[in-house]
Scaffold this active site. Structure first.
Site, PDB file in Angstrom:
ATOM      1  N   ASP A  85       0.862  -1.185   0.000  1.00  0.00           N
ATOM      2  CA  ASP A  85       0.000   0.000   0.000  1.00  0.00           C
ATOM      3  C   ASP A  85       0.898   1.235   0.000  1.00  0.00           C
ATOM      4  OD1 ASP A  85      -2.007   1.908   0.381  1.00  0.00           O
ATOM      5  OD2 ASP A  85      -3.170   0.559   1.662  1.00  0.00           O
ATOM      6  N   ASP A  96      -3.363   7.499  -2.896  1.00  0.00           N
ATOM      7  CA  ASP A  96      -3.357   6.301  -2.059  1.00  0.00           C
ATOM      8  C   ASP A  96      -3.683   5.134  -2.988  1.00  0.00           C
ATOM      9  OD1 ASP A  96      -3.615   4.504   0.028  1.00  0.00           O
ATOM     10  OD2 ASP A  96      -5.270   5.554   1.031  1.00  0.00           O
ATOM     11  N   HIS A 156     -12.206   5.678   1.808  1.00  0.00           N
ATOM     12  CA  HIS A 156     -12.333   6.901   2.593  1.00  0.00           C
ATOM     13  C   HIS A 156     -12.160   8.134   1.722  1.00  0.00           C
ATOM     14  CE1 HIS A 156      -7.883   6.768   2.371  1.00  0.00           C
ATOM     15  NE2 HIS A 156      -8.090   5.475   2.446  1.00  0.00           N
ATOM     16  N   HIS A 164      -7.686  10.089   6.166  1.00  0.00           N
ATOM     17  CA  HIS A 164      -9.099   9.761   6.384  1.00  0.00           C
ATOM     18  C   HIS A 164      -9.837  11.055   6.684  1.00  0.00           C
ATOM     19  CE1 HIS A 164      -8.930   5.306   6.322  1.00  0.00           C
ATOM     20  NE2 HIS A 164      -7.661   5.562   6.566  1.00  0.00           N
ATOM     21  N   GLU A 190     -10.986   0.991  -1.894  1.00  0.00           N
ATOM     22  CA  GLU A 190     -10.054  -0.097  -1.601  1.00  0.00           C
ATOM     23  C   GLU A 190     -10.734  -1.366  -1.113  1.00  0.00           C
ATOM     24  OE1 GLU A 190      -7.332   0.660   1.705  1.00  0.00           O
ATOM     25  OE2 GLU A 190      -8.276   2.600   1.986  1.00  0.00           O
ATOM     26  N   GLU A 286      -6.294  -0.844  -4.562  1.00  0.00           N
ATOM     27  CA  GLU A 286      -6.793   0.493  -4.216  1.00  0.00           C
ATOM     28  C   GLU A 286      -6.384   1.503  -5.280  1.00  0.00           C
ATOM     29  OE1 GLU A 286      -5.077   2.093  -0.603  1.00  0.00           O
ATOM     30  OE2 GLU A 286      -6.742   3.490  -0.346  1.00  0.00           O
TER      31      GLU A 286
HETATM   32 MN    MN Z   1      -3.887   2.680   0.978  1.00  0.00          MN
HETATM   33 MN    MN Z   2      -6.634   4.059   1.716  1.00  0.00          MN
END
Ligand code: MN
Ligand code: MN
Length: 304
Positions: A85, A96, A156, A164, A190, A286
Site C-alpha cells: 500500500d 493512495d 475513505h 481519512h 479499496e 486500491e
Molecule cells: Mn492505501
Molecule cells: Mn486508503
C-alpha cells in the site's frame, strides 16, 4: 477544489502509479522488508514527493498497517500473498494506491477477484452515487467467486494532509452509510477480500504512528522527547510515520522513550497491524479518484 489543488492530486497520482509499477516489477520473495520499504520510499522521494504514510507491506493474513520496524530482520517469505500500500503526497495532496502481489498459485483467484471488484466499483463512481452502491458492487463481485469482503475495512475521503477525511466507502452494502460522491472531492476506494471470516482485529505490533498535536501538553514533554516531537512534527505534521525514519537523527532508545512520553500525554495515535480474525488470506487493491468539474479522474491509474 481549484485548478492548483487538482493539479497536485494528479501529480501525486502519476507518481504513485509509477511507484506501483516499480513495486510490481521489483518486489520478490527473499528480500528484506526493510530494504523493500527503504528503496520504494526513496523512489517516491526521487520525484520530489514524499510518502503520505510509511510503505505498508502486509503479508498473508495481515490485511494492513505493517511497515518494517527499526532493524526489522524479516524477509518476504516464499508462497506469500503481499499487499503493498503506497501513499504519495504533493504539498499535502494525497494519492493512495495498493496492489497485491501473489506468489502462491492457490490464491490467484482471490487476488484477481479483488482486482475485478475494484475495477467494477470504479466504473460506477460519479457525482451523486451513494458510497453504499460501491460496497454493493464490491461484495457482489467477491461473493460471485466465493470470497468475502473485509467488512470492517473501507475506503475513505481524502483531504489535504488527511488520509481519512471523514467519509467512509464501505466494501459491502452498508445501509448505515448515506454519503454520496460529490464534485470537488478526492476518495480512496479499496476493496479487501479474504477466504476467511471477513473481519480484521488489531494485532499487538504497532509499526505506524501519527502525531496528535496539543500545544499545552507538548510543554510537559522532557527536553529529549520534545526534540523528537518537534522533529517529527516539522517533517510530518499529522501524517503517519515510522520510527525507522528517524534513526539517523536519534538512537532507538531515545525514540522509544520519547514515544512513551508522548503516548502518556495523548500526543500520538497508534496504528496496530490489522489481522484477519480467522487467519484467512487477504488481498487488496486500491485507487484514488478525484471528481473535478463533473468529471471522474482515477489519479493513480497511470499510463499518462
Ligand atoms: Mn492505501
Ligand atoms: Mn486508503
Amino acid at each position: 477544489m481549484d485548478e492548483r489543488e487538482f493539479e497536485c492530486y494528479m501529480k501525486a497520482g502519476e507518481i504513485a502509479a509509477k511507484v506501483r509499477r516499480y513495486v510490481e516489477q521489483s518486489v520478490k520473495p527473499g528480500e528484506k522488508l526493510i530494504d523493500i520499504a527503504n528503496r520504494v520510499e526513496d523512489f517516491i522521494r526521487s520525484f520530489g514527493a514524499e510518502p503520505a504514510f510509511p510503505l505498508n507491506i502486509s503479508i498473508n493474513d495481515v490485511a494492513a498497517h505493517y511497515t518494517p520496524l527499526p532493524n526489522d530482520p524479516s524477509v518476504l517469505p516464499p508462497n506469500s500473498v503481499v499487499k503493498i500500500d503506497i501513499g504519495v503526497h504533493v504539498e499535502g495532496y494525497i494519492a493512495d494506491t495498493a496492489v497485491t502481489l501473489c506468489f502462491n498459485d492457490k490464491y490467484v483467484t482471490l487476488v484477481e477477484a479483488t482486482r475485478e471488484a475494484l475495477e467494477r466499483a470504479i466504473q460506477r463512481v460519479a457525482p451523486g452515487i451513494r458510497f453504499s452502491e460501491i460496497g454493493k458492487i464490491v461484495e457482489e463481485v467477491l461473493r460471485s467467486y466465493g470470497y468475502r469482503p473485509i467488512y470492517n475495512l473501507s475506503g475513505h475521503s481524502l483531504g489535504r494532509y488527511l488520509i481519512h477525511a471523514g467519509e467512509t466507502i464501505p466494501n459491502f452494502r452498508d445501509v448505515r452509510i448515506f454519503g454520496r460522491f460529490r464534485d470537488g472531492n478526492a476518495y480512496a476506494i479499496e476493496p479487501f477480500a479474504t477466504n476467511g471470516c471477513g473481519f480484521v482485529i488489531e494485532g499487538s505490533t504497532v509499526p505506524i504512528y501519527a502525531l496528535k498535536p496539543n500545544p499545552k501538553k507538548v510543554r510537559d514533554l522532557g527536553s529529549e522527547a520534545r526534540k523528537v516531537f518537534e522533529t517529527v512534527y516539522n517533517h510530518r505534521r499529522t501524517l503517519p510515520f515510522a520510527l525507522r525514519w528517524y534513526l539517523t537523527k536519534f538512537d532507538l532508545d531515545t525514540l522509544v522513550k520519547a514515544l512513551n512520553e508522548m503516548k502518556r500525554l495523548g500526543l500520538v495515535v497508534e496504528y496496530p497491524i490489522l489481522v484477519e480474525r480467522s487467519g484467512g488470506v487477504v488481498a487488496q487493491f486500491e485507487h484514488t479518484v478525484v471528481i473535478y468539474r463533473g468529471k471522474v479522474y482515477v489519479t493513480t491509474v497511470g499510463g499518462g
